[in-house]
Structures are given as C-alpha cells and as structure tokens.
Write a protein that holds these residues in place. Structure first.
Motif, PDB file in Angstrom:
ATOM      1  N   ALA A  38       8.131   3.035  12.217  1.00 43.57           N
ATOM      2  CA  ALA A  38       7.976   2.091  13.331  1.00 43.57           C
ATOM      3  C   ALA A  38       9.338   1.612  13.824  1.00 43.57           C
ATOM      4  N   VAL A  39      10.240   1.302  12.903  1.00 44.49           N
ATOM      5  CA  VAL A  39      11.574   0.834  13.297  1.00 44.49           C
ATOM      6  C   VAL A  39      12.304   1.933  14.056  1.00 44.49           C
ATOM      7  N   TYR A  40      12.280   3.147  13.530  1.00 42.54           N
ATOM      8  CA  TYR A  40      13.017   4.223  14.183  1.00 42.54           C
ATOM      9  C   TYR A  40      12.268   4.802  15.375  1.00 42.54           C
ATOM     10  N   GLY A  41      11.039   4.344  15.607  1.00 42.72           N
ATOM     11  CA  GLY A  41      10.292   4.719  16.802  1.00 42.72           C
ATOM     12  C   GLY A  41      10.479   3.740  17.944  1.00 42.72           C
TER      13      GLY A  41
ATOM     14  N   GLU B 150       0.857  -1.180   0.000  1.00 41.22           N
ATOM     15  CA  GLU B 150       0.000   0.000   0.000  1.00 41.22           C
ATOM     16  C   GLU B 150       0.896   1.233   0.000  1.00 41.22           C
ATOM     17  N   PRO B 151       0.438   2.327  -0.605  1.00 43.67           N
ATOM     18  CA  PRO B 151       1.249   3.545  -0.567  1.00 43.67           C
ATOM     19  C   PRO B 151       1.488   3.973   0.885  1.00 43.67           C
ATOM     20  N   GLY B 152       2.686   4.358   1.179  1.00 46.27           N
ATOM     21  CA  GLY B 152       3.010   4.823   2.525  1.00 46.27           C
ATOM     22  C   GLY B 152       3.363   3.711   3.498  1.00 46.27           C
ATOM     23  N   ARG B 153       3.205   2.466   3.082  1.00 44.86           N
ATOM     24  CA  ARG B 153       3.475   1.342   3.989  1.00 44.86           C
ATOM     25  C   ARG B 153       4.955   1.263   4.356  1.00 44.86           C
TER      26      ARG B 153
ATOM     27  N   LYS C 202       7.047   3.811   4.451  1.00 46.38           N
ATOM     28  CA  LYS C 202       7.308   4.910   5.376  1.00 46.38           C
ATOM     29  C   LYS C 202       6.811   4.559   6.775  1.00 46.38           C
ATOM     30  N   GLU C 203       5.673   3.884   6.837  1.00 43.05           N
ATOM     31  CA  GLU C 203       5.117   3.474   8.124  1.00 43.05           C
ATOM     32  C   GLU C 203       6.057   2.499   8.829  1.00 43.05           C
ATOM     33  N   LEU C 204       6.581   1.554   8.074  1.00 41.73           N
ATOM     34  CA  LEU C 204       7.511   0.577   8.644  1.00 41.73           C
ATOM     35  C   LEU C 204       8.799   1.268   9.103  1.00 41.73           C
TER      36      LEU C 204
END
Length: 159
Positions: free
Chosen positions: A107-110, A97-100, A102-104
């Motif tokens: 999440a990793v850097y969070g 999905e678009p943006g997936r 970036k979301e991952l």
C-alpha cells in the motif's frame, strides 16, 4: 584561521569528546559514531567557528545538538511505526495477520509518487523541514502530502 590550524586545534581538543558522548549515549559504539559525526560537522562548518573562542564548548554544543536531533528523529520514527502498527492491528487483535505487513508495504509503495516520497521520508524519521528541502517543495505542501498519504493508506488498510 587556516584549515591546517583549525584541524590541529580540533584534533588537539577531540579527546574530551568521547567521555561526553558516552555520558549521552550510554553506549560506547554509539558514542564513537557520535564523536565521528561531531568532528565531521565541525570540519564542514569550520567557517562558523570564531577564532579565539572556546573550541571545546563549540564541539560539545555540536555534539549535544546532533544527539538531540537524532533522539527526536528516532522518537518521530517510533511514533510513525506506532501509526503503522495501528493500521496493521486495526482489526482489534494485537497479533498481526499473516501477510498484513506485506499488504501495508504494498500500500505504501502503491501510493502516487508525490505522496510516497514525502511519506517514506517521514516514516524514516526526517523532519518536515528536512523533507521540504530534500524534495525542494514548500513546507505546507510536504505536510499536506504526508496527511493525504496517511488518509489514503488508512482507507486502503480498512478495506
């Protein structure tokens, strides 16, 4: 054996490394890199060479070990990327999905810093032992942090 003697011995026997490197990598540029790394390691670990033994065999062994370690690191890196792709495509489709991504990434850097450091090094292909040495932590601690980082990411991605 003095450093100049060792240097002369290695450089006189370095010509045979390139064909062996090409046979391992099947790529001339990668073979040149492998030769260079082999020579660097030979000079770093020159104290381990026993004078009077077969220098070519010693250099070939170093090269073979570097190649195998790099191959295994790359294999682990691909496995880690497959895990990431599994999380990316967890909705059942094989198109992200678009943006997936970036979301991952977010999440990793969070992740909390203790988990993030170990997890990022693991995804980059480092062995558990290498990560433990780099972070100056026990091996079990590193393994558990990577495990918990995966669990946290899995929960965040599933939301």
């Amino acid at each position: 054996m003095s450093i100049p003697e060792f240097q002369s011995l290695v450089l006189n026997n370095a010509e045979g490394l390139t064909p062996f490197a090409v046979s391992l990598t099947r790529n001339y540029e990668a073979a040149r890199d492998l030769c260079q790394e082999t020579l660097c390691k030979a000079f770093v670990y020159r104290t381990h060479y026993q004078a009077g033994t077969n220098i070519k065999a010693w250099l070939y062994t170093i090269m073979r070990n570097i190649f195998i370690n790099d191959y295994r690191r790359e294999k682990r890196k691909k496995a880690a990327l497959e895990t990431v792709r599994y999380f990316e495509y967890s909705n059942g489709s094989y198109l992200p999905e678009p943006g997936r991504i970036k979301e991952l990434h977010a999440a990793v850097y969070g992740l909390p810093l203790v988990y993030k450091n170990a997890f990022v090094l693991h995804v980059q292909g480092y062995k558990y032992e290498e990560i433990a040495r780099a972070l100056d932590e026990p091996l079990g601690t590193v393994k558990s942090r990577i495990h918990f980082a995966r669990k946290i990411l899995q929960k965040q991605i599933e939301r």
